[in-house]
Write an enzyme that holds these catalytic residues in place. Structure first.
Site, PDB file in Angstrom:
ATOM      1  N   LYS A   3       0.837  -1.206   0.000  1.00  0.00           N
ATOM      2  CA  LYS A   3       0.000   0.000   0.000  1.00  0.00           C
ATOM      3  C   LYS A   3       0.874   1.259   0.000  1.00  0.00           C
ATOM      4  O   LYS A   3       0.564   2.236  -0.688  1.00  0.00           O
ATOM      5  CB  LYS A   3      -0.950  -0.005   1.210  1.00  0.00           C
ATOM      6  CG  LYS A   3      -2.083  -1.027   1.051  1.00  0.00           C
ATOM      7  CD  LYS A   3      -2.901  -1.233   2.326  1.00  0.00           C
ATOM      8  CE  LYS A   3      -3.913  -2.364   2.111  1.00  0.00           C
ATOM      9  NZ  LYS A   3      -4.723  -2.663   3.316  1.00  0.00           N
ATOM     10  N   GLN A  36      -4.696  -1.288   9.450  1.00  0.00           N
ATOM     11  CA  GLN A  36      -4.681  -2.615   8.844  1.00  0.00           C
ATOM     12  C   GLN A  36      -5.347  -3.630   9.782  1.00  0.00           C
ATOM     13  O   GLN A  36      -5.074  -3.668  10.974  1.00  0.00           O
ATOM     14  CB  GLN A  36      -3.233  -3.036   8.534  1.00  0.00           C
ATOM     15  CG  GLN A  36      -3.101  -4.340   7.789  1.00  0.00           C
ATOM     16  CD  GLN A  36      -3.633  -4.274   6.353  1.00  0.00           C
ATOM     17  OE1 GLN A  36      -3.718  -3.216   5.750  1.00  0.00           O
ATOM     18  NE2 GLN A  36      -4.004  -5.419   5.811  1.00  0.00           N
ATOM     19  N   ASP A  74     -10.676   3.314   3.719  1.00  0.00           N
ATOM     20  CA  ASP A  74     -11.053   1.902   3.595  1.00  0.00           C
ATOM     21  C   ASP A  74     -12.562   1.757   3.363  1.00  0.00           C
ATOM     22  O   ASP A  74     -13.026   0.726   2.888  1.00  0.00           O
ATOM     23  CB  ASP A  74     -10.718   1.150   4.894  1.00  0.00           C
ATOM     24  CG  ASP A  74      -9.523   0.216   4.756  1.00  0.00           C
ATOM     25  OD1 ASP A  74      -9.228  -0.215   3.625  1.00  0.00           O
ATOM     26  OD2 ASP A  74      -8.912  -0.097   5.790  1.00  0.00           O
TER      27      ASP A  74
HETATM   28  N1  GUN Z   1      -6.878  -6.555   5.914  1.00  0.00           N
HETATM   29  C1  GUN Z   1      -7.157  -7.274   4.799  1.00  0.00           C
HETATM   30  N2  GUN Z   1      -7.695  -6.477   3.858  1.00  0.00           N
HETATM   31  C2  GUN Z   1      -7.768  -5.240   4.399  1.00  0.00           C
HETATM   32  C3  GUN Z   1      -8.235  -3.996   3.919  1.00  0.00           C
HETATM   33  O1  GUN Z   1      -8.697  -3.850   2.788  1.00  0.00           O
HETATM   34  N3  GUN Z   1      -8.132  -2.946   4.767  1.00  0.00           N
HETATM   35  C4  GUN Z   1      -7.625  -3.081   6.009  1.00  0.00           C
HETATM   36  N4  GUN Z   1      -7.583  -1.996   6.785  1.00  0.00           N
HETATM   37  N5  GUN Z   1      -7.199  -4.216   6.494  1.00  0.00           N
HETATM   38  C5  GUN Z   1      -7.255  -5.289   5.689  1.00  0.00           C
END
Ligand code: GUN
Length: 284
Positions: free
Chosen positions: A53, A97, A120
């Site tokens: 990311k 996350q 998100d």
């Molecule tokens: N863990 C797995 N996928 C995601 C996501 O799209 N966002 C976040 N914050 N955590 C994750």
């Protein structure tokens, strides 16, 4: 019929180029769009995700910081850090996350993020905005799936029946809302749905988001249907595979997304879209 592939890698590259263009436009106004990512603990998969990311962000000119905290971090300290990021005008997007360590209440943590920075799209305010057709942030995976449908000319879905298999808060439910917003007729199913095949066989669009291999097989698909595979599983040989029996369904569908190289890269790209959108809104 052999289905055409919806190439998530290629489409994600297009989306990233659009984001890079929007980043430059903001930078020309002396705004540097910024994403703050928080990782608590050392879940190996999460470490890989957050690193990509950050790299994706930087590739498009967005700045991104990764804050890492030990798994023992008290929840109150995490909430205090989120409050500080909420108040910081230089931060446009905040991503915590998941999963969080077991002593934390993930829902409470997500609700602590300012909705204006919820890139998100997991906040209740974001979910509510999607449901009532107001601007907000859309969860990245279903948002990316909608962009994939658009890329093959499926904009207005009036008269089309979409079947979503899976009802998670971050994929199945928001996916259904987005399809409805484009005027599709939507059926949401799950692993307990009886005679799933009878429903999927009526579908013009099938979205499989269960997290289990071979949830959708060729006999369950109407010839010419469009199939979006959100799954991320491993086959017996340890190879990445989706929820769809790709080889079989490919012989029946008109369009299909591969795994890997389908929804995954689009999910990553849509986070960048949400982040630039957050920065543009803040600068408006
Ligand atoms: N863990 C797995 N996928 C995601 C996501 O799209 N966002 C976040 N914050 N955590 C994750």
């Amino acid at each position: 019929m052999t289905a055409q592939l919806i190439d998530g890698n290629a489409l994600a590259a297009t989306v990233r180029a659009e984001v890079a263009h929007r980043v430059q436009a903001l930078q020309a106004r002396d705004v540097q769009p910024h994403l703050s990512i928080i990782l608590v603990g050392d879940n190996p998969a999460s470490q890989v995700y957050v690193r990509s990311k950050v790299a994706d962000s930087q590739q498009t000119g967005l700045s991104a910081t990764l804050e890492r905290y030990p798994a023992e971090l008290p929840q109150a300290e995490l909430l205090a850090r989120i409050a500080a990021l909420n108040a910081d005008p230089a931060v446009h997007g905040i991503l915590v996350q998941l999963p969080l360590p077991p002593h934390m209440d993930a829902h409470a943590v997500i609700e602590a993020i300012a909705p204006a920075k919820d890139v998100d799209g997991f906040h209740v305010a974001s979910a509510g905005a999607l449901m009532v057709g107001q601007p907000g942030f859309r969860p990245c995976t279903p948002y990316g799936c909608m962009r994939m449908l658009q890329s093959i000319g499926l904009h207005d879905l009036r008269g089309r029946h979409a079947v979503v298999i899976g009802r998670s808060n971050i994929v199945g439910k928001p996916m259904a809302m987005m399809l409805l917003a484009q005027n599709a007729t939507v059926t949401v199913c799950h692993s307990g749905t009886s005679d799933l095949a009878a429903l999927t066989r009526q579908a013009d669009i099938v979205v499989a988001a269960v997290g289990k291999r071979n949830v959708l097989t060729a006999d369950m698909v109407k010839p010419g249907a469009v199939v979006i595979d959100v799954g991320m599983n491993r086959d017996d040989a340890g190879k990445l595979c989706g929820d769809v029996d790709f080889a079989g369904v490919r012989q029946v569908a008109s369009w299909i997304t591969p795994v890997p190289g389908g929804v995954g890269p689009m999910t990553r790209a849509m986070l960048l879209v949400n982040t630039i959108e957050a920065a543009e809104r803040a600068a408006a």
